[in-house]
Design a protein around this motif. Structure first.
Motif, PDB file in Angstrom:
ATOM      1  N   LYS A  24     -25.365  23.186   5.042  1.00 18.79           N
ATOM      2  CA  LYS A  24     -26.587  23.202   4.243  1.00 18.79           C
ATOM      3  C   LYS A  24     -27.184  21.785   4.201  1.00 18.79           C
ATOM      4  O   LYS A  24     -26.650  20.856   4.805  1.00 18.79           O
ATOM      5  CB  LYS A  24     -26.272  23.714   2.837  1.00 18.79           C
ATOM      6  N   ASP A  25     -28.270  21.628   3.486  1.00 17.54           N
ATOM      7  CA  ASP A  25     -28.925  20.322   3.416  1.00 17.54           C
ATOM      8  C   ASP A  25     -28.033  19.252   2.789  1.00 17.54           C
ATOM      9  O   ASP A  25     -28.174  18.065   3.098  1.00 17.54           O
ATOM     10  CB  ASP A  25     -30.226  20.417   2.614  1.00 17.54           C
ATOM     11  N   LYS A  30     -23.435  11.699   7.071  1.00 11.82           N
ATOM     12  CA  LYS A  30     -24.764  11.124   6.849  1.00 11.82           C
ATOM     13  C   LYS A  30     -25.623  11.306   8.093  1.00 11.82           C
ATOM     14  O   LYS A  30     -25.204  10.937   9.196  1.00 11.82           O
ATOM     15  CB  LYS A  30     -24.662   9.633   6.508  1.00 11.82           C
ATOM     16  N   TYR A  31     -26.818  11.887   7.908  1.00 12.91           N
ATOM     17  CA  TYR A  31     -27.739  12.138   9.007  1.00 12.91           C
ATOM     18  C   TYR A  31     -27.028  12.937  10.114  1.00 12.91           C
ATOM     19  O   TYR A  31     -26.990  12.534  11.278  1.00 12.91           O
ATOM     20  CB  TYR A  31     -28.285  10.826   9.565  1.00 12.91           C
ATOM     21  N   SER A  32     -26.473  14.069   9.734  1.00 13.98           N
ATOM     22  CA  SER A  32     -25.582  14.814  10.622  1.00 13.98           C
ATOM     23  C   SER A  32     -26.282  15.251  11.901  1.00 13.98           C
ATOM     24  O   SER A  32     -27.496  15.405  11.955  1.00 13.98           O
ATOM     25  CB  SER A  32     -25.012  16.026   9.891  1.00 13.98           C
ATOM     26  N   ASN A  33     -25.484  15.440  12.898  1.00 15.33           N
ATOM     27  CA  ASN A  33     -25.909  15.923  14.209  1.00 15.33           C
ATOM     28  C   ASN A  33     -25.771  17.445  14.219  1.00 15.33           C
ATOM     29  O   ASN A  33     -24.668  17.957  14.078  1.00 15.33           O
ATOM     30  CB  ASN A  33     -24.999  15.290  15.268  1.00 15.33           C
ATOM     31  N   PRO A  34     -26.886  18.213  14.348  1.00 12.02           N
ATOM     32  CA  PRO A  34     -28.240  17.780  14.686  1.00 12.02           C
ATOM     33  C   PRO A  34     -29.250  17.868  13.543  1.00 12.02           C
ATOM     34  O   PRO A  34     -30.419  17.582  13.758  1.00 12.02           O
ATOM     35  CB  PRO A  34     -28.630  18.796  15.754  1.00 12.02           C
ATOM     36  N   VAL A  79     -27.455  15.247   4.768  1.00 15.54           N
ATOM     37  CA  VAL A  79     -26.708  14.172   4.098  1.00 15.54           C
ATOM     38  C   VAL A  79     -25.827  14.811   3.039  1.00 15.54           C
ATOM     39  O   VAL A  79     -26.308  15.547   2.169  1.00 15.54           O
ATOM     40  CB  VAL A  79     -27.666  13.154   3.446  1.00 15.54           C
ATOM     41  N   TYR A  80     -24.534  14.533   3.102  1.00 11.37           N
ATOM     42  CA  TYR A  80     -23.610  15.119   2.132  1.00 11.37           C
ATOM     43  C   TYR A  80     -23.888  14.549   0.744  1.00 11.37           C
ATOM     44  O   TYR A  80     -23.929  13.331   0.560  1.00 11.37           O
ATOM     45  CB  TYR A  80     -22.168  14.811   2.509  1.00 11.37           C
ATOM     46  N   SER A  81     -24.051  15.426  -0.213  1.00 10.39           N
ATOM     47  CA  SER A  81     -24.272  14.993  -1.588  1.00 10.39           C
ATOM     48  C   SER A  81     -22.978  14.461  -2.189  1.00 10.39           C
ATOM     49  O   SER A  81     -21.875  14.742  -1.702  1.00 10.39           O
ATOM     50  CB  SER A  81     -24.781  16.162  -2.430  1.00 10.39           C
ATOM     51  N   VAL A 124     -30.323   5.639   2.708  1.00 10.98           N
ATOM     52  CA  VAL A 124     -29.515   6.667   2.052  1.00 10.98           C
ATOM     53  C   VAL A 124     -28.049   6.246   2.018  1.00 10.98           C
ATOM     54  O   VAL A 124     -27.500   5.776   3.016  1.00 10.98           O
ATOM     55  CB  VAL A 124     -29.661   8.012   2.789  1.00 10.98           C
ATOM     56  N   GLU A 125     -27.433   6.401   0.871  1.00 14.16           N
ATOM     57  CA  GLU A 125     -26.005   6.105   0.734  1.00 14.16           C
ATOM     58  C   GLU A 125     -25.266   7.371   0.335  1.00 14.16           C
ATOM     59  O   GLU A 125     -25.831   8.269  -0.299  1.00 14.16           O
ATOM     60  CB  GLU A 125     -25.779   5.009  -0.316  1.00 14.16           C
ATOM     61  N   ILE A 126     -23.997   7.447   0.709  1.00 14.93           N
ATOM     62  CA  ILE A 126     -23.159   8.582   0.342  1.00 14.93           C
ATOM     63  C   ILE A 126     -21.928   8.078  -0.395  1.00 14.93           C
ATOM     64  O   ILE A 126     -21.591   6.894  -0.348  1.00 14.93           O
ATOM     65  CB  ILE A 126     -22.736   9.402   1.579  1.00 14.93           C
ATOM     66  N   ALA A 127     -21.263   8.997  -1.075  1.00 16.06           N
ATOM     67  CA  ALA A 127     -20.066   8.641  -1.837  1.00 16.06           C
ATOM     68  C   ALA A 127     -18.945   8.200  -0.890  1.00 16.06           C
ATOM     69  O   ALA A 127     -18.889   8.620   0.269  1.00 16.06           O
ATOM     70  CB  ALA A 127     -19.614   9.828  -2.671  1.00 16.06           C
ATOM     71  N   ASN A 128     -18.063   7.347  -1.408  1.00 11.71           N
ATOM     72  CA  ASN A 128     -16.966   6.798  -0.608  1.00 11.71           C
ATOM     73  C   ASN A 128     -15.814   7.795  -0.555  1.00 11.71           C
ATOM     74  O   ASN A 128     -15.112   8.018  -1.540  1.00 11.71           O
ATOM     75  CB  ASN A 128     -16.498   5.476  -1.224  1.00 11.71           C
TER      76      ASN A 128
END
Length: 425
Positions: A160-161, A187-191, A195-197, A232-236
């Protein structure tokens, strides 16, 4: 365009004839355009041309009086590990810097797990019967190829998004010990550019798995590859897994493949202290050390985190207009076509185009006939089979900007023609 689904049979025939004429005219131009793989263009490679003259004939000594020309240094140069630590979200001592391919690291860690097992596993994966990986789809064909090559069953889960459908993921991993991993491009997944929340990342870190040796294959290939001014940043994932008592769960991968020179870059691995020891022990029979001269020249060229950011801003200036051109063409040509949609990524290297069910292979075939090469339909799914035959991966980076518009127009024409053919069948 008038919605084909609302036309009479006579109107469908007329619309199809008009589209076919436009397609034939495009085909007659004899263009040779390529939107297949996400490769940097020559102008992007030129941004790192200085690497070709670094570190210089007399500059071969790294920290600790390390002669980078010689053997050793299996974990990578200390200054190289520090350089990429922030990008990986790990302390430098929990980073391994290797040679140019993160795909090779992913491949090798799968093979090591199959043959030797992982830190908290009771036995090698290959001794535990059939094993499986979860594969969010649409996804990255190279991940799927690794699984297929080694007989690892691939179980599709919807992407999903905000990341994989966690209700599906949690249910599967909680009840099936044969599921040993999941492929993640967070992050910015292919394709799709998803972006994972933070919520999804935390659920991946916290979820209960029937397999104690379950691994997150965290392929953060596009961590600094922004297309907009928003970084955009994602959780560690490393910190969250440790917080939830699953310290050894994540294997984090990245590289400089689309930062500097893909064929002469660096690949990185980050994980728990025990996982780093595990990987280094597995690498010991394989190599006496990586190319430390290349690591040193990357340190000299990139210098620090600010240097990476500055370079990636220059990449963005080159490729963002290409993405925008594709999006503009699709909006102009396809906005009113039923069951056609596309992603608008904030970063990464791809746009995911969804066409009506059963049309993707036809679109790709029509495009090839017209001189526009596309990634094969189905490449975004395990075994190369998209069950709905809908998804097409668009890679705008490699062609020149002047070629991107015509290529996108050609794709749009092929979509229109495939839709008209299907409606008139």
């Amino acid at each position: 365009m008038t919605q084909v689904a609302q036309l009479s049979s006579q109107e469908i025939a007329a619309a199809g004839k008009q589209v076919k004429e436009s397609y034939d005219a495009f085909k007659a131009k004899g263009l040779k355009l390529n939107l297949t793989r996400g490769k940097p263009a020559s102008a992007q490679l030129d941004l790192s041309a200085e690497l070709l003259s670094l570190p210089g004939a007399a500059d071969f000594t790294a920290e600790g009086a390390t002669d980078t020309r010689n053997y050793g240094g299996l974990q990578g140069l200390a200054e190289a590990r520090r350089l990429f630590a922030t990008m990986l979200g790990a302390p430098a001592e929990q980073v391994v810097v290797a040679n140019n391919s993160s795909l090779a690291l992913m491949h090798d860690t799968v093979v090591y797990a199959l043959l030797k097992g992982v830190v908290d596993g009771a036995a090698p994966w290959s001794k535990q019967g059939e094993i499986a990986f979860l594969c969010p789809v649409p996804g990255y064909d190279r991940h799927f190829t690794i699984c297929q090559d080694y007989g690892i069953k691939m179980v599709q889960v919807p992407l999903k998004d905000d990341g994989p459908d966690m209700d599906v993921v949690e249910k599967l991993v909680a009840n099936d010990a044969s599921i040993k991993g999941i492929w993640c491009v967070p992050k910015y997944s292919n394709p799709t550019g998803s972006v994972y929340s933070d919520k999804v990342v935390e659920r991946l870190a916290a979820m209960k798995t029937a397999a104690p040796d379950f691994r997150l294959y965290w392929d953060n290939a596009y961590g600094v590859h922004h297309l907009t001014d928003e970084r955009v940043e994602i959780a560690n994932i490393l910190e969250l897994c440790a917080r939830h008592g699953h310290t050894n769960r994540p294997f984090v991968f990245s590289s400089t493949s689309k930062i500097t020179l893909p064929g002469s870059g660096l690949a990185m691995f980050a994980s728990s202290k025990d996982n780093v020891k595990w990987l280094l022990a597995r690498l010991t029979p394989r190599t006496i050390g990586p190319d430390k001269v290349n690591q040193l020249r990357h340190v000299r060229f990139l210098k620090d985190e600010a240097g990476i950011t500055k370079l990636m801003d220059r990449h963005k200036a080159l490729i963002a207009p290409k993405f925008q051109k594709v999006l503009d063409v699709f909006a102009a040509k396809l906005a009113h076509v039923p069951n056609v949609s596309w992603t608008v990524p904030k970063g990464g290297y791809f746009i995911s185009l969804d066409v009506p069910k059963g049309c993707a292979q036809r679109v790709v075939a029509l495009a090839k006939e017209a001189g526009v090469e596309l990634t094969p339909a189905g490449a975004t799914h395990p075994y190369g089979k998209d069950p709905d035959d809908r998804t097409i991966r668009i890679a705008p980076t490699f062609p020149e900007l002047a070629e991107v518009g015509p290529a996108a127009e050609g794709v749009a024409l092929c979509v229109l023609l495939a839709v008209a053919e299907k409606a008139g069948a």
